[in-house]
Design an enzyme around this catalytic site. Structure first.
Site, short mmCIF file in Angstrom:
data_model
loop_
_atom_site.label_atom_id
_atom_site.label_comp_id
_atom_site.label_asym_id
_atom_site.label_seq_id
_atom_site.Cartn_x
_atom_site.Cartn_y
_atom_site.Cartn_z
N ASP A 153 3.61 31.57 32.33
CA ASP A 153 3.19 31.25 30.90
C ASP A 153 3.07 31.39 30.36
OD1 ASP A 153 0.77 29.23 30.71
OD2 ASP A 153 1.27 29.23 32.89
N SER A 154 3.03 31.59 28.70
CA SER A 154 1.54 32.13 27.86
C SER A 154 1.70 33.48 28.57
CB SER A 154 0.81 32.03 27.74
OG SER A 154 0.51 31.29 26.81
N ALA A 155 0.81 34.30 29.01
CA ALA A 155 -0.54 35.73 28.37
C ALA A 155 -0.44 36.15 30.50
CB ALA A 155 -1.93 35.12 29.20
N HIS A 279 2.92 25.05 21.77
CA HIS A 279 2.57 26.04 22.68
C HIS A 279 2.73 25.50 24.84
CE1 HIS A 279 1.49 30.41 24.89
NE2 HIS A 279 0.63 29.61 25.24
#
Length: 302
Positions: A153-155, A279
Site C-alpha cells: 500500500d502507498s509507498a 488514501h
C-alpha cells in the site's frame, strides 16, 4: 456518496497521524529523525493491537536480510501460498497495526504465510540500502513457492512494483498475483493533476511527499529511476495485478498514469477507482467502502 464512517476517517486519521503541510524541510527531517531515534519508535516488534487473539491465532517468525523480516501464519496450518507485503508510510514510517490487521486477513482468507519486511526508512536510508536485499528475498520465495502474491500500500505499493520490475529484469520467477492499494508509483510528482489533488486530499500533502521522495531517492537524479518511480518504468511482462485508489487521494494521478501505461504495455492490470474516497481507504477498519474493495481483492486472488 461516501459513508459517514468514511467522513469520520477523512477528518480523524490525518489529525491522529499529524498530517499537515510542510513549513520547513529541515525541521521536518529533524522531526522524523528524532522519532526514529526515540524510545517509542517500533521497528522490530509487530504492532498487533487491532487483531483480537493474535498470539492464540497466529504464529510469528523473524529473520534478518539484514533488516528484520517478520512472518505471520495461521496456527496449525501449512500454508501453500506466500503473501509478500510491503507496508506504506511515505518511506518514513514503519509497519503499523492497520497493516498487520490487513496482513492477518490475507493470511486467513488465502491460507497463507504473510511476509512483512521492515525495510530501512528515510531520511537515514535511501532505496539503495534495501532494494537488492528485498529483491533477493522475494526471489527466494517465488523460486520455491508455486503461488506468491506480492502486495503493498502507498509507498509499499510503489516499492512492490519496483521489486517486480527488478525480478523481471533478472529473469527470475515472478509472483503469480499483485495487489497494490493507492500505490506511490511516481515520486517525481510530475504527473498531471497532482497539484490540483493537493487541495482536496485531507491526508497527504504535496510538499511533504516531495521531501520524502527526495530523501528516499537520495539524489535528484534517481527520482525517475524505475527502482524509485516504477510507474515510469517498463511495464511489459508483468503478472496480473489489481490496483485500488480513491479520487481524494494525491496519488490518484499516478495510479491513472499507471493504468494508462499498463494498457499500452498490455499488462493485465485491473484498476478500481473509487469516487471521493481517501488514501488507502481499502485498508481502513470497518469501512463499508473497504469491505467492497476487500470483496474485489478476494475475487481477484481466489
Amino acid at each position: 456518496m461516501p459513508s459517514l464512517l468514511h467522513a469520520f476517517y477523512a477528518y480523524a486519521v490525518p489529525r491522529l497521524r499529524g498530517a499537515s503541510g510542510l513549513d520547513d524541510p529541515a525541521a521536518e527531517r529533524a522531526r522524523v529523525e528524532a522519532r526514529h531515534a526515540g524510545p517509542d519508535f517500533v521497528f522490530r516488534r509487530l504492532p498487533t493491537g487491532l487483531v483480537p487473539g493474535f498470539e492464540r491465532r497466529y504464529e510469528v517468525g523473524q529473520r534478518r536480510v539484514p533488516f528484520p523480516v517478520h512472518t505471520i501464519r495461521p496456527r496449525g496450518q501449512r500454508p501453500r501460498t506466500t503473501v509478500y507485503y510491503l507496508h506504506g508510510g511515505g518511506y518514513v514510517a514503519p509497519t503499523d497495526a492497520v497493516h498487520v490487521r490487513y496482513a492477518t486477513r490475507l493470511a486467513r482468507v488465502l491460507d497463507a504465510e504473510v511476509v512483512l519486511p521492515f525495510y530501512p526508512l528515510a531520511p537515514e536510508h535511501t532505496w539503495r540500502d534495501s532494494h537488492d536485499a528485498l529483491a533477493d528475498d522475494l526471489a527466494e520465495h517465488t523460486a520455491r513457492q508455486d503461488r506468491v502474491v506480492l502486495a503493498g500500500d502507498s509507498a509499499g505499493g510503489g516499492l512492490a512494483l519496483a521489486l517486480l520490475q527488478t525480478l523481471r529484469d533478472r529473469g527470475a520467477r515472478l509472483p503469480t498475483h499483485v495487489v497494490l492499494h493507492s500505490p506511490w508509483v511516481d515520486l517525481t510528482t510530475s504527473t498531471p493533476d497532482t497539484r490540483d489533488l493537493d487541495a482536496i486530499d485531507p491526508w497527504l500533502s504535496l510538499d511533504k511527499l516531495t521531501a520524502y521522495a527526495g530523501w528516499w531517492a537520495g539524489d535528484a537524479a534517481d527520482l525517475a529511476r524505475p527502482e524509485v518511480s516504477p510507474g515510469l518504468g517498463d511495464l511489459t511482462g508483468l503478472p496480473p495485478t489489481l490496483v485500488t485508489c480513491g479520487t481524494r487521494d494525491l496519488l490518484v494521478p499516478g495510479c491513472r498514469l499507471l493504468a494508462d501505461r499498463a494498457a499500452a504495455a498490455r499488462w493485465p492490470l485491473t484498476y478500481l477507482e473509487a469516487p471521493d474516497l481517501i488514501h488507502v481507504f481499502a485498508l481502513l477498519p470497518g469501512l463499508p467502502e473497504a469491505r467492497r474493495a476487500w470483496r474485489h481483492t478476494k475475487e481477484f486472488l481466489t
